[in-house]
Design an enzyme around this catalytic site. Sequence first.
Site, PDB file in Angstrom:
ATOM      1  N   HIS A 154       1.485  44.749   8.905  1.00 26.63           N
ATOM      2  CA  HIS A 154       2.293  44.975   7.702  1.00 26.63           C
ATOM      3  C   HIS A 154       1.505  45.670   6.593  1.00 26.63           C
ATOM      4  CE1 HIS A 154       0.301  41.689   5.454  1.00 26.63           C
ATOM      5  NE2 HIS A 154       0.280  41.051   6.618  1.00 26.63           N
ATOM      6  N   ASP A 155       2.178  46.562   5.907  1.00 27.38           N
ATOM      7  CA  ASP A 155       1.640  47.267   4.728  1.00 27.38           C
ATOM      8  C   ASP A 155       0.481  48.197   5.055  1.00 27.38           C
ATOM      9  OD1 ASP A 155       3.277  45.862   2.559  1.00 27.38           O
ATOM     10  OD2 ASP A 155       2.301  44.157   3.509  1.00 27.38           O
ATOM     11  N   GLY A 210      -3.438  43.350   7.894  1.00 24.45           N
ATOM     12  CA  GLY A 210      -2.532  43.949   6.923  1.00 24.45           C
ATOM     13  C   GLY A 210      -3.253  44.803   5.899  1.00 24.45           C
TER      14      GLY A 210
END
Length: 292
Positions: A137-138, A155
Amino acid sequence: MMVDLVARPHDEARARPPVVHPSAVVSPGAKLGAGVRIGPFCTVGPDVVLEDGVELVSHVVVDGHTRIGRDARLFPFCTVGLAPQDLKYNGEPTRCEIGARTVIRENVTIHRGTATGIGITRVGSQCLVMANAHVAHDCVLGDRVIIVNNVVMGGHVEIADDARIMGSAALHQFVRIGRAAVVGGVCGVESDVIPYGGVLGNRARLVGLNWVWLRRNGVAGGDLHRLRRAFRLLYPRHAVNEVFERRLERVRAEFGDDPRVGEILNFIDAPSRRGLVRIATRGAGDDGEGAL
């Protein structure tokens, strides 16, 4: 003078309507561009956009607020845009984007962003993400990035254009990988890698610059010589008493007007959560030249 234009085969393919295999499940809200091909047993969520020419080979899952760029190709058993592996995530409508002409190979997982992060996971154009890799994520990947088999990243990782991450490397969360840097296989990368830098080992240590990429992209003669001198000054082969900040000032004063050295200096000056990868103290050869 009027010229008759002959359509290329892939242009003709994009002009055709989407083709969806009967066994695929495509939600009514999904938006499919011209020439999209969705193979057997794929699943496409209601907030997904597949641009012109996208191909889902088979058994692909695309979900969430996800956009796949034109002519991208996703291979069997990869998943894109699913919920992040973050205990703070509470179903927020965060996003995922895959750039044009990017190839995602088998068993790759790419998760959407989080509300506590930047809200989006982005993979650039013309990238290749090989089998079994994980993009968390991200994370933000630039264009023409190559991620080799079994690479995993935490992340919020940032990987700039033209970087290469070799097989089974592991990137700590919030790490930054500079433009055209190369991370060797089975590396554990806990800190930032400067643009054009090459790292090896566990834990990763800087062993030189990515001379192969530099030469292949037209850097030669005096430009290559200045970059080599700046690197040797900033990262000397042998232990020195001078602190890094003083060496940084000397490089800035002597080579700061060189665009590639300036790129390295700007990367070092930028905010960082992880600090910089350290230079290898032994086994690097002639400043790593020829090693990467």
